[in-house]
Design a protein around this motif. Structure first.
Motif, mmCIF file in Angstrom:
data_model
loop_
_atom_site.group_PDB
_atom_site.id
_atom_site.type_symbol
_atom_site.label_atom_id
_atom_site.label_comp_id
_atom_site.label_asym_id
_atom_site.label_seq_id
_atom_site.Cartn_x
_atom_site.Cartn_y
_atom_site.Cartn_z
ATOM 1 N N GLY A 1 0.823 -1.200 0.000
ATOM 2 C CA GLY A 1 0.000 0.000 0.000
ATOM 3 C C GLY A 1 0.856 1.249 0.000
ATOM 4 O O GLY A 1 2.064 1.202 -0.251
ATOM 5 N N TYR A 2 0.193 2.386 0.289
ATOM 6 C CA TYR A 2 0.880 3.674 0.349
ATOM 7 C C TYR A 2 0.369 4.466 1.545
ATOM 8 O O TYR A 2 -0.775 4.294 1.984
ATOM 9 C CB TYR A 2 0.647 4.478 -0.934
ATOM 10 N N ASN A 3 1.231 5.353 2.057
ATOM 11 C CA ASN A 3 0.878 6.244 3.160
ATOM 12 C C ASN A 3 0.829 7.678 2.647
ATOM 13 O O ASN A 3 1.754 8.126 1.957
ATOM 14 C CB ASN A 3 1.909 6.153 4.286
ATOM 15 N N PHE A 4 -0.239 8.398 2.990
ATOM 16 C CA PHE A 4 -0.423 9.775 2.551
ATOM 17 C C PHE A 4 -0.499 10.709 3.756
ATOM 18 O O PHE A 4 -1.107 10.361 4.777
ATOM 19 C CB PHE A 4 -1.732 9.923 1.768
ATOM 20 N N PRO A 5 0.061 11.908 3.645
ATOM 21 C CA PRO A 5 -0.180 12.911 4.686
ATOM 22 C C PRO A 5 -1.669 13.212 4.792
ATOM 23 O O PRO A 5 -2.387 13.209 3.781
ATOM 24 C CB PRO A 5 0.598 14.140 4.189
ATOM 25 N N LEU A 6 -2.135 13.472 5.991
ATOM 26 C CA LEU A 6 -3.552 13.761 6.218
ATOM 27 C C LEU A 6 -4.051 14.873 5.298
ATOM 28 O O LEU A 6 -5.165 14.803 4.765
ATOM 29 C CB LEU A 6 -3.749 14.165 7.685
ATOM 30 N N GLU A 7 -3.214 15.895 5.082
ATOM 31 C CA GLU A 7 -3.635 17.055 4.300
ATOM 32 C C GLU A 7 -3.991 16.689 2.863
ATOM 33 O O GLU A 7 -4.824 17.356 2.235
ATOM 34 C CB GLU A 7 -2.536 18.118 4.308
ATOM 35 N N ASP A 8 -3.365 15.652 2.315
ATOM 36 C CA ASP A 8 -3.676 15.253 0.939
ATOM 37 C C ASP A 8 -5.137 14.834 0.812
ATOM 38 O O ASP A 8 -5.813 15.163 -0.170
ATOM 39 C CB ASP A 8 -2.776 14.092 0.507
ATOM 40 N N PHE A 9 -5.629 14.094 1.792
ATOM 41 C CA PHE A 9 -7.022 13.648 1.752
ATOM 42 C C PHE A 9 -7.982 14.811 1.988
ATOM 43 O O PHE A 9 -9.045 14.881 1.370
ATOM 44 C CB PHE A 9 -7.249 12.538 2.783
ATOM 45 N N ILE A 10 -7.609 15.723 2.878
ATOM 46 C CA ILE A 10 -8.463 16.891 3.128
ATOM 47 C C ILE A 10 -8.603 17.719 1.859
ATOM 48 O O ILE A 10 -9.710 18.091 1.447
ATOM 49 C CB ILE A 10 -7.886 17.743 4.276
ATOM 50 N N ASP A 11 -7.490 18.016 1.206
ATOM 51 C CA ASP A 11 -7.525 18.842 0.002
ATOM 52 C C ASP A 11 -8.233 18.137 -1.146
ATOM 53 O O ASP A 11 -9.017 18.744 -1.880
ATOM 54 C CB ASP A 11 -6.107 19.224 -0.418
ATOM 55 N N ALA A 12 -7.951 16.843 -1.333
ATOM 56 C CA ALA A 12 -8.535 16.124 -2.467
ATOM 57 C C ALA A 12 -10.050 16.025 -2.350
ATOM 58 O O ALA A 12 -10.768 16.140 -3.346
ATOM 59 C CB ALA A 12 -7.927 14.728 -2.567
ATOM 60 N N ALA A 13 -10.558 15.828 -1.134
ATOM 61 C CA ALA A 13 -11.993 15.595 -0.955
ATOM 62 C C ALA A 13 -12.786 16.858 -0.657
ATOM 63 O O ALA A 13 -13.995 16.900 -0.916
ATOM 64 C CB ALA A 13 -12.215 14.582 0.167
ATOM 65 N N PHE A 14 -12.116 17.905 -0.127
ATOM 66 C CA PHE A 14 -12.877 19.053 0.364
ATOM 67 C C PHE A 14 -12.466 20.392 -0.240
ATOM 68 O O PHE A 14 -13.076 21.411 0.061
ATOM 69 C CB PHE A 14 -12.778 19.123 1.894
ATOM 70 N N LEU A 15 -11.433 20.399 -1.105
ATOM 71 C CA LEU A 15 -11.087 21.640 -1.793
ATOM 72 C C LEU A 15 -12.214 22.046 -2.733
ATOM 73 O O LEU A 15 -12.498 23.224 -2.929
ATOM 74 C CB LEU A 15 -9.779 21.459 -2.570
ATOM 75 N N TYR A 16 -12.876 21.044 -3.321
ATOM 76 C CA TYR A 16 -14.072 21.241 -4.133
ATOM 77 C C TYR A 16 -15.243 20.590 -3.403
ATOM 78 O O TYR A 16 -15.051 19.820 -2.464
ATOM 79 C CB TYR A 16 -13.906 20.604 -5.516
ATOM 80 N N LYS A 17 -16.462 20.884 -3.835
ATOM 81 C CA LYS A 17 -17.633 20.246 -3.239
ATOM 82 C C LYS A 17 -17.778 18.864 -3.865
ATOM 83 O O LYS A 17 -18.309 18.717 -4.967
ATOM 84 C CB LYS A 17 -18.892 21.083 -3.472
ATOM 85 N N CYS A 18 -17.279 17.863 -3.168
ATOM 86 C CA CYS A 18 -17.192 16.518 -3.725
ATOM 87 C C CYS A 18 -18.178 15.573 -3.050
ATOM 88 O O CYS A 18 -18.523 15.743 -1.877
ATOM 89 C CB CYS A 18 -15.776 15.968 -3.563
ATOM 90 N N SER A 19 -18.602 14.572 -3.804
ATOM 91 C CA SER A 19 -19.481 13.541 -3.261
ATOM 92 C C SER A 19 -18.707 12.305 -2.835
ATOM 93 O O SER A 19 -19.244 11.427 -2.161
ATOM 94 C CB SER A 19 -20.525 13.139 -4.305
#
Length: 227
Positions: free
Chosen positions: A149-167
């Motif tokens: 697998g891979y490990n991501f910084p928490l901020e990557d998930f915050i930005d990817a999912a919430f920078l835009y209005k995502c479903s």
């Protein structure tokens, strides 16, 4: 999309199945059966945006870990899948285990909908999309062993999912092409399996995969092993 939480026992079982497959036949077997639904090839694993909200809201979470696994679909067929969970700076688990939903698209459809900010990101996704000849276990290796697998910084998930209005969030499948140290034959590149994070917009298309600026991709992750 449904949110699927699994137990630690199921986590261990699904992860173990992936590792077992990688080690069969001295690592020389064909993995295509686990990346196709009929004639449709897996291009991503999807998560509802609420699952990502719960992941990033847990106390002390510093890293989101994506672990590869094998699960069964509604027809009982085994498929590649991904489990997400959070850890703190001391590697302690801080969240539940979230199981994704494999997403397949017809061969030849190319990269997912939406524009990536760089040609490099498009190349990575395209290499996976057109790799329909033989998904060998060699492409699930790095210099430390078989990829888990891979490990991501928490901020990557915050930005990817919430920078835009995502479903939801698309953990898109990608291939990197590279040359290992001491290789001198240009016809002998190595492929490594990787992941790209993209938000899924309300209309079903993928949001641009950015990190803070137009030239970044959510692909700067740490592989396991060694991390």
């Amino acid at each position: 999309m449904p949110i699927t939480l699994i137990s630690k026992a199921d986590y261990d079982k699904y992860i173990s199945r992936w590792i077992t497959l990688l080690n069969e036949d001295d690592g020389k077997g064909d993995m295509r059966d686990y990346f196709y639904k009929g004639s449709f090839k897996l291009s991503a694993v999807h998560f509802d945006v609420s699952a990502i909200e719960y992941l990033v809201s847990s106390e002390a979470t510093a890293t989101i870990k994506a672990r590869f696994c094998i699960t069964r679909d509604d027809e009982g067929e085994e498929l590649f899948n991904i489990i997400l969970f959070g850890t703190d700076k001391n590697e302690g688990i801080t969240t539940a285990f979230f199981l994704g939903t494999p997403y397949a698209q017809e061969l030849g459809d190319g990269v997912p909908n939406g524009q990536l900010p760089t040609n490099l990101g498009e190349l990575w996704l395209q290499k996976w999309a057109v790799n329909d000849d033989f998904i060998s276990r060699e492409r699930f290796r790095n210099i430390f062993g078989y990829l888990q697998g891979y490990n991501f910084p928490l901020e990557d998930f915050i930005d990817a999912a919430f920078l835009y209005k995502c479903s939801g969030l698309s953990v898109s499948l990608a291939l990197h092409e590279l040359y290992r140290p001491n290789v001198t034959d240009v016809n002998a590149p190595t492929f490594t399996f990787n992941l790209v994070l993209q938000g899924i917009l309300a209309d079903g298309e993928n949001a641009p995969a950015r990190i803070g600026n137009p030239d970044g991709l959510y692909d700067i992750s740490a592989p396991s092993p060694p991390y």
